[in-house]
Write a protein that holds these residues in place. Structure first.
Motif, short mmCIF file in Angstrom:
data_model
loop_
_atom_site.label_atom_id
_atom_site.label_comp_id
_atom_site.label_asym_id
_atom_site.label_seq_id
_atom_site.Cartn_x
_atom_site.Cartn_y
_atom_site.Cartn_z
N ALA A 266 15.72 7.93 12.65
CA ALA A 266 15.82 9.38 12.54
C ALA A 266 14.97 9.83 11.37
N LYS A 267 14.39 11.02 11.52
CA LYS A 267 13.57 11.60 10.45
C LYS A 267 14.31 12.84 9.97
N VAL A 294 17.76 4.28 3.39
CA VAL A 294 16.57 5.12 3.52
C VAL A 294 15.35 4.21 3.59
N ASP A 295 14.46 4.53 4.52
CA ASP A 295 13.28 3.68 4.70
C ASP A 295 12.04 4.40 4.18
N THR A 380 3.46 4.58 6.59
CA THR A 380 3.60 3.84 5.33
C THR A 380 2.82 2.54 5.46
N THR A 381 2.37 2.04 4.32
CA THR A 381 1.63 0.78 4.36
C THR A 381 2.09 -0.12 3.22
N SER A 382 1.86 -1.42 3.40
CA SER A 382 1.98 -2.35 2.29
C SER A 382 0.83 -3.32 2.47
N GLU A 383 0.81 -4.34 1.63
CA GLU A 383 -0.33 -5.26 1.66
C GLU A 383 -0.55 -5.89 3.03
N ILE A 384 0.55 -6.21 3.72
CA ILE A 384 0.38 -6.91 5.00
C ILE A 384 1.04 -6.20 6.18
N LYS A 385 1.28 -4.90 6.08
CA LYS A 385 1.79 -4.16 7.24
C LYS A 385 1.43 -2.68 7.19
#
Ligand code: ADP
Ligand code: ASP
Ligand code: MG
Length: 412
Positions: A266-267, A294-295, A380-385
């Motif tokens: 859900a947003k 919360v994501d 959203t991003t991180s180093e490997i996703k």
């Protein structure tokens, strides 16, 4: 004798025939000379049924009672598995979490294992018992109450036992024959991977690939547990399944190893909150206290000292989230004009260690979604996703498009 941990998920113990079939596999490993610790899930569908009963009785339930109820499915399968093994003349005994005891934190419904004393079970092995059957997913808090480890938690029970007992391997038996490039239920082009790196598996799991619980991968990585995922329906073989291992054990690395999704997101957007130091803490503090996971979080640029704050959380936590922000408003801790909830979104992610060295992965992902006219709501991003939030109705299409775009059907 060397120890082996074998975990059987819900579909692998769905009825008495399947329990008998799983018991035969256990018997093979006993014959191979192992003392076996079997971790069992509840029969498939059982935990969902129990969770449904909890929600129907008390939507904002007391998590201690939730745990008392939903942990019960595993108790039945543990006893039945022990009885089946005894019928096969294999000395076996069942344990519920509190009997071992699997000591956990008191974070009910998402407790973490803190310690597993081995003396009880080791003593029984010393007396000739060959199989300890342990109810997965459950433990006991410092206050002496039953806890559960979060959905899919039997995987974590299994890895934690493998670490505590120094098991030679931890075999996770499930309804697919290994870890795939994406959920094989979404596309027939999904390919089984012979090996996957801990870090990639960790991301895939935390982004929704429910084949392993995230915490189980974390523990396996930390304690160097040899973790294998394989099918309980296929004939035994040394090469079967997927080995989750160190990056160094894998020869070739694609930019993207897999695509994961989380369907029920859900947003929520708080419209027009005061843009002042401490506003994020004032919003997300109460959400955390209410147990909302919360994501993604996005804060818009502000206009005239007010801004919009958007976050995502699982759909089944929307009620809690709404109550938490409404309570914070009533107490004067925050002030907003409106709270807009969109509970029709999902999260789709691409994961790969190779992203560290390959440029252009994000651009390729966004282009593939654009070609299907899928609108991206949050990134959203991180180093490997890289993860995106999109309308739920496009989930399958997005996963398939990304699988094609990164040519994952060629993976092995
Ligand atoms: P169990 O009851 O054995 O624990 P789960 O249902 O928890 O089984 O996990 C197995 C399921 O995970 C598969 O049936 C499959 O649909 C799903 N899954 C999601 N992503 C993947 C993936 N990348 N590889 C394999 N299975 C996946
Ligand atoms: N039975 C629990 C669940 O369905 C734990 C597990 O199967 O791992 O979440
Ligand atoms: Mg599972």
């Amino acid at each position: 004798m060397p120890t082996l941990v074998m975990k059987f998920g819900g579909t692998s113990v769905a009825n008495l025939d399947r329990i008998a079939r799983a018991a035969k596999r256990v018997a093979l490993e006993v014959a191979n000379g192992y003392d076996v610790i079997v971790i069992v899930s509840a029969m498939s569908g059982k935990t969902n049924e129990l969770v449904g009963w909890v929600n129907d009785t008390s939507p904002l339930y007391d998590a201690r009672e939730y745990d008392a109820i939903v942990s019960s499915g595993e108790n039945v399968t543990a006893g039945l598995m022990a009885l089946r093994l005894q019928e096969m003349d294999i000395p076996a005994r069942s344990w519920q979490g509190w009997q071992v005891p699997v000591k956990t934190t008191s974070a009910h419904s998402s407790a973490r294992i803190e310690e597993i004393p081995t003396d009880n079970i080791t003593a029984k092995f010393g007396e000739g018992m060959r199989v300890a059957v342990v109810a997965g997913f459950q433990g006991i808090s410092p206050e002496g109450r039953i806890t559960t480890l979060g959905r899919g938690g039997s995987d974590t029970t299994a890895v934690a036992f493998a670490a505590a007992f120094g098991a030679e391997r931890c075999d996770i038996y499930t309804d697919v024959d290994g870890v795939y490039t994406t959920d094989p239920r979404i596309t027939s082009k999904a390919r089984k991977l012979d090996k996957i790196a801990f870090e990639e598996m960790l991301e895939l799991a935390s982004l929704g690939a429910k084949v392993l619980q995230t915490r189980s991968v974390e523990l396996a990585m930390r304690y160097k547990v040899r973790l294998r995922v394989l099918s309980s329906f296929e004939e035994p073989s040394d090469k079967a399944g997927t080995l989750v291992c160190d990056e160094e054990e894998i020869m070739e690395q694609n930019a993207v190893a897999g695509v994961a999704y989380s369907r029920d997101e859900a947003k929520m957007t708080l419209i027009s909150v005061a843009d002042r130091p401490g506003i994020a803490a004032a919003i997300f503090g109460p959400l955390a206290d209410a147990g909302v996971n919360v994501d993604m979080i996005v804060q818009n640029i502000s206009e005239e000292g007010r801004t919009d704050m958007t976050f995502s959380c699982p759909t089944d936590q929307v009620l809690r989230a709404e109550k938490a922000v409404a309570d914070a408003m009533a107490k004067g801790e925050i002030n907003y004009h409106d709270l807009v909830t969109d509970d029709g979104v999902c999260k789709v992610s691409v994961v790969g260690i190779g992203m560290r060295s390959h440029a252009g992965v994000a651009a390729k992902m966004f282009k593939a979604l654009q070609d299907e006219s899928i609108n991206i709501k949050v990134i959203t991003t991180s180093e490997i996703k890289i993860s995106v939030l999109i309308d739920r109705k496009y989930l399958e299409l997005a996963v398939q498009a990304l699988h094609d775009a990164f040519e994952l059907e060629k993976a092995a």
